[in-house]
Design an enzyme around this catalytic site. Structure first.
Site, short mmCIF file in Angstrom:
data_model
loop_
_atom_site.label_atom_id
_atom_site.label_comp_id
_atom_site.label_asym_id
_atom_site.label_seq_id
_atom_site.Cartn_x
_atom_site.Cartn_y
_atom_site.Cartn_z
N GLY A 1 0.84 -1.19 0.00
CA GLY A 1 0.00 0.00 0.00
C GLY A 1 0.87 1.24 0.00
NE ARG B 1 -5.14 -9.97 -2.59
CZ ARG B 1 -5.72 -9.44 -3.66
NH1 ARG B 1 -6.09 -10.23 -4.67
NH2 ARG B 1 -5.93 -8.13 -3.75
CG ASP C 1 -3.45 -1.56 12.33
OD1 ASP C 1 -2.25 -1.77 12.09
OD2 ASP C 1 -3.88 -0.46 12.70
CG HIS D 1 -0.27 1.59 14.22
ND1 HIS D 1 -0.08 2.32 15.38
CD2 HIS D 1 -1.57 1.22 14.23
CE1 HIS D 1 -1.22 2.40 16.03
NE2 HIS D 1 -2.15 1.73 15.36
CG ASP E 1 -1.47 6.10 15.45
OD1 ASP E 1 -0.75 6.85 14.77
OD2 ASP E 1 -2.39 5.43 14.97
CD GLU F 1 -13.21 30.59 5.02
OE1 GLU F 1 -12.83 30.99 6.15
OE2 GLU F 1 -13.91 31.26 4.26
CB SER G 1 -8.87 38.66 11.60
OG SER G 1 -9.88 37.84 12.17
#
Length: 363
Positions: free
Chosen positions: A57, A79, A114, A139, A222, A262, A283
Site C-alpha cells: 500500500g 497477494r 492492522d 504502527h 496514535d 476554510e 484576524s
C-alpha cells in the site's frame, strides 16, 4: 513537546499518570537519547540483511522504494496478481508471495492493514521465519494487543514515520525525511534497536529525527489522536457546525465554506507553526473568538469524553471491538459509509468543489 508529554498533560488519574511518567523515563533510560539523527546511526546494521516488505500500500510502497534507493536488499511479499503486485512490478520490483518473501528475510516488515496482521502472520509469516528474523511494523497495534506474538528468538521492532506514505517518499526524494518513532520490546538486545535506527536511516527518518518511545505509547497515542482529534473529533465538529448554521436558516454553501472548506487554511498554519503562530496570522476578531469561545465548545464534558476514549484504548476494549467488527465483515463501517455519502454537507461539498478545479491539483 512529544506525544508522551501530551498524554501526561491530560487529567488522568494518579495511577495512570505515574505509569506514563514511568514509561517515558523507561524509554529514555533504555535508548539513551531523546532524538537520534544521521550521525547517531551505523547503516551497517542492515547491510546485507534481506528485507521483506509485506503489503504494498502507500506506506509499504514508499518505504520499499526508499530502502532500495538506500542500497538495501528489498523483496515485496504480496497477494498474487493483486493491485499491490502490479504496482510493485511497475516500480521495478519482482514481487513474490508472502511465504517466499519471508523465507529469505532477516527483517520482515508487516505493512498490511492492522486487521489483517494476525491472519497473515499466523498463516504465512510465522511458519516461514528464518532463525533470528526480526518482525517490524510501522504502527504498534498488533504488537501491543497481542495479535502478533513471534516465537522465541524473534524480536518485535517498531519504526513509525509520522507522515503518510506519499510524504515519506516525497521528502526522501527531495533530500529530506519524515520524523520517525522507534520502539523495541522490553527484552530486545541492543542490536535490534540499532537495526531499527539503520532502517529509519534508510527510509530518510534520521534526516529529520528519530524519537524513541515504547510500543504501548505509540499505539495508544496514535489511536487516541485518530479518535478524539484527527478523524473522529474533527469530522463530528465540522458536521455539527454545518448543521447548526443550516438549521438556523443560513445557506448550505456558506455553512460549507465556513465549517469545512476554510479548515485547511487553519490546519496548514497550525502544521507549520503551532497554535501561537496561527493566532498571530489570523484576524484579531478570529483570535479573540478562538480564545474566548473555543473553551465553551470544547468544555469539560468533551475532555471527560476524551479521557473515556483513552481508557478504552488502554484497556484494549477498542481493539477488541474493532477486531470483532472486521471479523463480522465490517457491518458498522459499511453502513456508516453509505450514510456519509448522503449527508447534506457531502452533497453541497461536491457541487462547490467542482467550482475549484485546483483542489484536485493540490491532492
Amino acid at each position: 513537546m512529544d506525544l508522551l508529554l501530551l498524554l501526561i498533560q491530560l487529567e488522568l488519574d494518579g495511577k495512570r499518570r505515574f505509569l506514563f511518567i514511568l514509561t517515558r523515563t523507561k524509554a529514555h533510560l533504555m535508548f539513551g537519547k531523546s532524538i537520534y539523527r544521521e550521525t547517531d546511526v551505523d547503516p551497517h546494521f542492515i547491510a546485507n540483511k534481506p528485507i521483506a516488505i509485506i503489503g504494498y500500500g502507500a506506506q509499504g510502497q514508499a518505504q520499499a522504494l526508499n530502502l532500495r534507493d538506500s542500497g538495501c536488499d528489498v523483496t515485496i511479499g504480496q497477494r498474487l496478481n493483486g493491485r499491490g503486485w502490479q504496482e510493485a512490478e511497475a516500480d521495478g520490483f519482482q514481487p513474490t508471495i508472502v511465504s517466499t518473501a519471508v523465507r529469505k528475510a532477516d527483517i520482515v516488515c508487516i505493512m498490511v492493514p492492522d486487521e489483517l496482521h494476525q491472519i497473515v502472520f499466523e498463516k504465512e509469516i510465522k511458519p516461514n521465519l528464518k532463525s533470528g528474523a526480526i518482525l517490524m511494523t510501522c504502527h504498534g497495534f498488533s504488537f501491543h494487543y497481542g495479535l502478533v506474538n513471534p516465537p522465541k528468538g524473534h524480536y518485535r521492532l517498531l519504526v513509525a514515520p509520522k507522515g503518510q506514505g506519499h510524504m515519506v517518499r516525497r521528502e526522501f526524494e527531495n533530500g529530506g525525511g519524515v520524523p520517525c518513532l522507534i520502539a523495541v520490546e522490553d527484552n530486545a538486545p541492543e542490536e535490534v534497536f540499532q537495526i531499527g535506527l539503520a532502517y529509519a536511516w534508510a527510509i530518510g527518518g534520521t534526516r529529520a529525527g528519530v524519537i524513541p518511545t515504547t510500543i504501548a505509547a505509540e499505539t495508544e497515542t496514535d489511536l487516541f489522536g485518530e479518535q478524539a482529534i484527527l478523524c473522529g473529533g474533527l469530522t463530528q465538529l465540522v458536521q455539527a457546525g454545518f448543521e447548526t448554521l443550516v438549521g438556523a436558516g443560513y445557506q448550505p454553501e456558506l455553512a460549507y465554506f465556513e465549517c469545512l472548506h476554510e479548515l485547511k487554511i487553519i490546519v496548514d498554519l497550525l502544521h507549520k507553526g503551532g497554535i501561537a503562530a496561527m493566532r498571530d496570522l489570523i484576524s484579531t476578531t478570529a483570535e479573540y473568538g478562538d480564545i474566548t469561545c473555543g473553551p465553551k465548545v470544547i468544555d469539560q464534558h468533551v475532555r471527560d469524553n476524551m479521557q473515556n476514549l483513552l481508557k478504552r484504548i488502554q484497556s484494549g476494549e477498542f481493539a477488541k471491538e474493532f477486531l470483532n467488527e472486521c471479523e463480522a465483515n465490517q457491518p458498522v463501517l459499511t453502513a456508516a459509509r453509505k450514510v456519509t455519502e448522503q449527508l447534506p454537507i457531502e452533497q453541497v461539498g461536491k457541487q462547490l468543489r467542482a467550482l475549484m478545479p485546483w483542489l484536485k491539483e493540490e491532492a
